[in-house]
Design an enzyme around this catalytic site. Sequence first.
Site, PDB file in Angstrom:
ATOM      1  N   ASP A 214       0.841  -1.190   0.000  1.00  0.00           N
ATOM      2  CA  ASP A 214       0.000   0.000   0.000  1.00  0.00           C
ATOM      3  C   ASP A 214       0.882   1.247   0.000  1.00  0.00           C
ATOM      4  O   ASP A 214       2.018   1.225   0.486  1.00  0.00           O
ATOM      5  CB  ASP A 214      -0.890   0.031   1.251  1.00  0.00           C
ATOM      6  CG  ASP A 214      -1.942  -1.062   1.241  1.00  0.00           C
ATOM      7  OD1 ASP A 214      -2.169  -1.665   0.183  1.00  0.00           O
ATOM      8  OD2 ASP A 214      -2.524  -1.313   2.311  1.00  0.00           O
ATOM      9  N   LYS A 215       0.328   2.330  -0.495  1.00  0.00           N
ATOM     10  CA  LYS A 215       1.084   3.577  -0.589  1.00  0.00           C
ATOM     11  C   LYS A 215       1.679   3.984   0.757  1.00  0.00           C
ATOM     12  O   LYS A 215       2.845   4.396   0.841  1.00  0.00           O
ATOM     13  CB  LYS A 215       0.167   4.691  -1.106  1.00  0.00           C
ATOM     14  CG  LYS A 215       0.843   6.049  -1.223  1.00  0.00           C
ATOM     15  CD  LYS A 215      -0.111   7.085  -1.785  1.00  0.00           C
ATOM     16  CE  LYS A 215       0.552   8.458  -1.877  1.00  0.00           C
ATOM     17  NZ  LYS A 215      -0.369   9.486  -2.436  1.00  0.00           N
TER      18      LYS A 215
END
Length: 363
Positions: A147-148
């Site tokens: 995930d970012k």
Amino acid sequence: MSTDVRQFVVAADDDGIRLDRWFKRHLPDTSFNIVSRWARTGQLRVDGARADPSDRVATGQMIRVPPAEPVKASAAKPKSNRPPLSDDQIAFAREMVIHKDSQAIVLNKPPGLATQGGTKTFEHVDGLLDALQFEAEGRPKLVHRLDKDTSGALLLARTSRAAAFFSKHFSGRSAKKLYWALVMGVPEIEDGLIELPIGKQPGTGGEKMQVDMKEGAPSRTRYRVIEQAGNRTAWVELQPLTGRTHQLRVHMAAIGHPIVGDGKYGLQEAFLSGGISRKMHLHARRIRIDHPDEGKIDVTAELPKHFAESMHTLGFDLALGNTDALDDRPPLSREQKKGLARAHAKSVRKERRGERRGRGQKD
């Protein structure tokens, strides 16, 4: 145009791929329909035997290909020319590298950097891969994602063979990943297995997931409390045994202990006071996977600055996390499983009370 039959030897990088995929890589102007026709008429052969486009080839085999056929004139497809990277971008990409060999690269991805591009996402790992080609013939390939806002170990494949090899191990769950997280509160069970199915939350376009007991995909997460700071927060070790989107974040929120800084799933209750960063405290600490040639890749990624500072502020001892938790641990007892079920039910009741209060305020 040549009228001679052509012969090609399968390279090590193409070991195990389908024959139609081999044509796509090496003879891209040869359409699938042509390859299929050659197979039907017996003109396409591997080691002298008739071959089908779905057959898989092995290193050293000889592929017999008929003469090239004329290509009908058509509008040339525009090439996707990537803009050249700046010196700063190249330096940034290479600073992330914590492991490199002939088949793989492992990055320590910082929080805030997406793995791939998307709507309104222009800075991402995929856009920096040209800087990580080094001496290889092509740019490396992504084989999984983070995930970012999740930091840590991200594996890249340097060859097509390695990409296929790693992808197979990720899909077969033989790749091992270990995460560190800070969570709100302290789980009642110190060593637990969360088994709650996960599905997309309606109305979010797939951007948010939820526990879905009816239609969700089976999802399993093993966790262990390493240390706690009173009843305020706990440092936990997380091992995803399945690979669902946002799995660790959804599971920890579902048992009432959202990851610190994860406002998406923990809402306003996912933040600590006392100078603790509001960034998400979820880090892919370690990855272990078989190497395409021999042995294993086993890499540990250091914590990002905000996470390390929070650990120091809370008085956690990093030495306590240096265990070989990627090896299987004993299964949970019946009491442990009951405790997890109680914790999940308590979290659901709390969430529903919040929804009722929200509706009352709107009225």
